[in-house]
Design a protein around this motif. Structure first.
Motif, PDB file in Angstrom:
ATOM      1  N   VAL A 181      30.095  49.219  41.650  1.00 28.55           N
ATOM      2  CA  VAL A 181      29.637  47.924  41.170  1.00 28.55           C
ATOM      3  C   VAL A 181      28.841  48.109  39.879  1.00 28.55           C
ATOM      4  O   VAL A 181      28.003  49.008  39.800  1.00 28.55           O
ATOM      5  CB  VAL A 181      28.722  47.264  42.235  1.00 28.55           C
ATOM      6  N   PRO A 182      29.063  47.247  38.874  1.00 27.45           N
ATOM      7  CA  PRO A 182      28.222  47.339  37.675  1.00 27.45           C
ATOM      8  C   PRO A 182      26.808  46.851  37.994  1.00 27.45           C
ATOM      9  O   PRO A 182      26.624  45.946  38.807  1.00 27.45           O
ATOM     10  CB  PRO A 182      28.912  46.407  36.681  1.00 27.45           C
ATOM     11  N   ARG A 183      25.826  47.450  37.345  1.00 23.29           N
ATOM     12  CA  ARG A 183      24.438  47.045  37.576  1.00 23.29           C
ATOM     13  C   ARG A 183      24.122  45.720  36.890  1.00 23.29           C
ATOM     14  O   ARG A 183      23.160  45.049  37.264  1.00 23.29           O
ATOM     15  CB  ARG A 183      23.503  48.149  37.131  1.00 23.29           C
ATOM     16  N   SER A 184      24.901  45.334  35.908  1.00 24.46           N
ATOM     17  CA  SER A 184      24.774  44.023  35.275  1.00 24.46           C
ATOM     18  C   SER A 184      25.877  43.123  35.820  1.00 24.46           C
ATOM     19  O   SER A 184      26.888  43.615  36.317  1.00 24.46           O
ATOM     20  CB  SER A 184      24.910  44.141  33.755  1.00 24.46           C
ATOM     21  N   HIS A 185      25.697  41.818  35.705  1.00 28.29           N
ATOM     22  CA  HIS A 185      26.678  40.891  36.269  1.00 28.29           C
ATOM     23  C   HIS A 185      27.858  40.656  35.331  1.00 28.29           C
ATOM     24  O   HIS A 185      27.680  40.296  34.173  1.00 28.29           O
ATOM     25  CB  HIS A 185      26.045  39.544  36.600  1.00 28.29           C
ATOM     26  N   GLU A 219      31.758  38.752  36.146  1.00 33.42           N
ATOM     27  CA  GLU A 219      32.490  38.095  37.217  1.00 33.42           C
ATOM     28  C   GLU A 219      33.763  38.825  37.603  1.00 33.42           C
ATOM     29  O   GLU A 219      34.096  38.956  38.770  1.00 33.42           O
ATOM     30  CB  GLU A 219      32.822  36.654  36.827  1.00 33.42           C
ATOM     31  N   ASN A 220      34.514  39.318  36.604  1.00 34.67           N
ATOM     32  CA  ASN A 220      35.797  39.956  36.899  1.00 34.67           C
ATOM     33  C   ASN A 220      36.217  40.863  35.749  1.00 34.67           C
ATOM     34  O   ASN A 220      35.459  41.042  34.794  1.00 34.67           O
ATOM     35  CB  ASN A 220      36.864  38.904  37.212  1.00 34.67           C
ATOM     36  N   VAL A 221      37.409  41.406  35.833  1.00 34.84           N
ATOM     37  CA  VAL A 221      37.898  42.356  34.837  1.00 34.84           C
ATOM     38  C   VAL A 221      38.009  41.707  33.455  1.00 34.84           C
ATOM     39  O   VAL A 221      37.932  42.389  32.442  1.00 34.84           O
ATOM     40  CB  VAL A 221      39.244  42.972  35.284  1.00 34.84           C
ATOM     41  N   PHE A 222      38.146  40.400  33.400  1.00 33.16           N
ATOM     42  CA  PHE A 222      38.243  39.707  32.117  1.00 33.16           C
ATOM     43  C   PHE A 222      36.904  39.711  31.377  1.00 33.16           C
ATOM     44  O   PHE A 222      36.872  39.544  30.165  1.00 33.16           O
ATOM     45  CB  PHE A 222      38.730  38.271  32.324  1.00 33.16           C
ATOM     46  N   ASP A 223      35.811  39.892  32.107  1.00 33.81           N
ATOM     47  CA  ASP A 223      34.473  39.834  31.525  1.00 33.81           C
ATOM     48  C   ASP A 223      33.838  41.191  31.266  1.00 33.81           C
ATOM     49  O   ASP A 223      32.928  41.301  30.451  1.00 33.81           O
ATOM     50  CB  ASP A 223      33.529  39.057  32.456  1.00 33.81           C
ATOM     51  N   ILE A 224      34.262  42.214  31.965  1.00 34.80           N
ATOM     52  CA  ILE A 224      33.577  43.507  31.902  1.00 34.80           C
ATOM     53  C   ILE A 224      33.843  44.196  30.552  1.00 34.80           C
ATOM     54  O   ILE A 224      34.968  44.177  30.061  1.00 34.80           O
ATOM     55  CB  ILE A 224      33.964  44.386  33.107  1.00 34.80           C
ATOM     56  N   PRO A 225      32.820  44.765  29.921  1.00 36.27           N
ATOM     57  CA  PRO A 225      33.022  45.411  28.623  1.00 36.27           C
ATOM     58  C   PRO A 225      33.839  46.712  28.739  1.00 36.27           C
ATOM     59  O   PRO A 225      33.740  47.427  29.736  1.00 36.27           O
ATOM     60  CB  PRO A 225      31.614  45.714  28.127  1.00 36.27           C
ATOM     61  N   ASP A 226      34.604  46.988  27.720  1.00 37.88           N
ATOM     62  CA  ASP A 226      35.445  48.187  27.690  1.00 37.88           C
ATOM     63  C   ASP A 226      34.650  49.464  27.918  1.00 37.88           C
ATOM     64  O   ASP A 226      35.118  50.379  28.590  1.00 37.88           O
ATOM     65  CB  ASP A 226      36.177  48.313  26.346  1.00 37.88           C
ATOM     66  N   ASN A 227      33.452  49.532  27.361  1.00 36.99           N
ATOM     67  CA  ASN A 227      32.695  50.785  27.428  1.00 36.99           C
ATOM     68  C   ASN A 227      32.259  51.156  28.843  1.00 36.99           C
ATOM     69  O   ASN A 227      31.847  52.289  29.079  1.00 36.99           O
ATOM     70  CB  ASN A 227      31.486  50.740  26.499  1.00 36.99           C
ATOM     71  N   ASN A 272      41.046  39.996  40.977  1.00 37.18           N
ATOM     72  CA  ASN A 272      40.542  39.112  39.926  1.00 37.18           C
ATOM     73  C   ASN A 272      41.127  37.717  40.059  1.00 37.18           C
ATOM     74  O   ASN A 272      42.343  37.546  40.067  1.00 37.18           O
ATOM     75  CB  ASN A 272      40.908  39.676  38.549  1.00 37.18           C
ATOM     76  N   GLY A 273      40.252  36.728  40.159  1.00 34.84           N
ATOM     77  CA  GLY A 273      40.665  35.334  40.237  1.00 34.84           C
ATOM     78  C   GLY A 273      41.203  34.964  41.604  1.00 34.84           C
ATOM     79  O   GLY A 273      41.578  35.822  42.393  1.00 34.84           O
ATOM     80  N   ASP A 286      43.309  37.226  44.808  1.00 37.55           N
ATOM     81  CA  ASP A 286      42.562  37.441  46.050  1.00 37.55           C
ATOM     82  C   ASP A 286      41.099  37.813  45.843  1.00 37.55           C
ATOM     83  O   ASP A 286      40.473  38.381  46.736  1.00 37.55           O
ATOM     84  CB  ASP A 286      43.241  38.497  46.944  1.00 37.55           C
ATOM     85  N   GLN A 287      40.523  37.476  44.688  1.00 38.73           N
ATOM     86  CA  GLN A 287      39.092  37.731  44.490  1.00 38.73           C
ATOM     87  C   GLN A 287      38.309  36.770  45.372  1.00 38.73           C
ATOM     88  O   GLN A 287      38.565  35.565  45.380  1.00 38.73           O
ATOM     89  CB  GLN A 287      38.704  37.533  43.027  1.00 38.73           C
ATOM     90  N   ASP A 288      37.360  37.314  46.152  1.00 43.88           N
ATOM     91  CA  ASP A 288      36.523  36.449  46.987  1.00 43.88           C
ATOM     92  C   ASP A 288      35.040  36.745  46.831  1.00 43.88           C
ATOM     93  O   ASP A 288      34.208  36.111  47.459  1.00 43.88           O
ATOM     94  CB  ASP A 288      36.951  36.504  48.462  1.00 43.88           C
ATOM     95  N   VAL A 289      34.706  37.707  45.992  1.00 44.40           N
ATOM     96  CA  VAL A 289      33.323  37.992  45.616  1.00 44.40           C
ATOM     97  C   VAL A 289      33.289  37.867  44.098  1.00 44.40           C
ATOM     98  O   VAL A 289      34.066  38.537  43.405  1.00 44.40           O
ATOM     99  CB  VAL A 289      32.889  39.407  46.062  1.00 44.40           C
ATOM    100  N   TRP A 290      32.417  37.041  43.576  1.00 39.99           N
ATOM    101  CA  TRP A 290      32.447  36.713  42.154  1.00 39.99           C
ATOM    102  C   TRP A 290      31.500  37.590  41.351  1.00 39.99           C
ATOM    103  O   TRP A 290      30.726  37.125  40.510  1.00 39.99           O
ATOM    104  CB  TRP A 290      32.218  35.215  41.969  1.00 39.99           C
ATOM    105  N   HIS A 291      31.598  38.894  41.617  1.00 42.03           N
ATOM    106  CA  HIS A 291      30.916  39.942  40.851  1.00 42.03           C
ATOM    107  C   HIS A 291      31.888  41.111  40.845  1.00 42.03           C
ATOM    108  O   HIS A 291      32.331  41.560  41.916  1.00 42.03           O
ATOM    109  CB  HIS A 291      29.590  40.330  41.522  1.00 42.03           C
ATOM    110  N   PHE A 292      32.260  41.589  39.667  1.00 40.55           N
ATOM    111  CA  PHE A 292      33.231  42.668  39.552  1.00 40.55           C
ATOM    112  C   PHE A 292      32.839  43.839  40.456  1.00 40.55           C
ATOM    113  O   PHE A 292      31.671  44.216  40.514  1.00 40.55           O
ATOM    114  CB  PHE A 292      33.310  43.151  38.093  1.00 40.55           C
ATOM    115  N   HIS A 293      33.809  44.396  41.152  1.00 39.93           N
ATOM    116  CA  HIS A 293      33.593  45.607  41.943  1.00 39.93           C
ATOM    117  C   HIS A 293      34.947  46.274  42.184  1.00 39.93           C
ATOM    118  O   HIS A 293      35.982  45.622  42.171  1.00 39.93           O
ATOM    119  CB  HIS A 293      32.881  45.315  43.265  1.00 39.93           C
ATOM    120  N   LEU A 294      34.911  47.567  42.374  1.00 39.32           N
ATOM    121  CA  LEU A 294      36.108  48.366  42.603  1.00 39.32           C
ATOM    122  C   LEU A 294      36.015  48.992  43.986  1.00 39.32           C
ATOM    123  O   LEU A 294      35.035  49.678  44.295  1.00 39.32           O
ATOM    124  CB  LEU A 294      36.217  49.462  41.539  1.00 39.32           C
TER     125      LEU A 294
END
Length: 134
Positions: A40-44, A46-54, A85-86, A90-98
């Motif tokens: 899980v990212p430590r910053s929020h 929502e999904n793969v569309f929002d997460i920074p490349d770095n 995602n979305g 089947d995304q059901d938690v609205w915070h990116f996680h793997l």
């Protein structure tokens, strides 16, 4: 600067903490395959569309470390990752996680039901993985 871990995450469930990501044993497992983790990212985000490349290298590094710890701890035959995602994805938690799963031949993960861990199981699995991660 990375945010602190959310107060809703019990420290005993956390297995890995890095500058930008952390990993924990979630509250559920699937198909009886125990020892799965979420990265899980430590910053929020929502999904793969929002997460920074770095952050990609942070996720890969954490996943690779977990893969080694799972293989050493659970003697699994492989590792699978999953990310949704979305609503249509089947995304059901609205915070990116793997999701990272230990895998075994014919383990039924694809059709397995979501089953809650007991608190004791969750904490014991997390402690085992933390020990393997050193």
């Amino acid at each position: 600067m990375a945010e602190t871990l959310p107060s809703s995450v019990p420290e005993a469930a956390v297995v890995l903490v890095d500058t930008n990501v952390f990993a924990l044993v979630p509250t559920h497992h699937y198909a009886g395959i125990k020892g799965n983790c979420l990265v899980v990212p430590r910053s929020h985000y929502e999904n793969v569309f929002d997460i920074p490349d770095n952050l990609g290298s942070d996720f890969f590094r954490a996943t690779r470390h977990l893969a080694h710890a799972m293989r050493d701890t659970f003697r699994c035959e492989g590792i699978s990752t999953r990310q949704h995602n979305g609503p249509a994805g089947d995304q059901d938690v609205w915070h990116f996680h793997l999701h990272v799963f230990p895998r075994y031949s014919n383990d039924g993960l694809r059709v397995g039901q979501k089953v809650p861990y007991t608190t004791e199981e969750r904490m014991e699995l997390a402690a085992s993985l933390r020990a393997a991660l050193g």
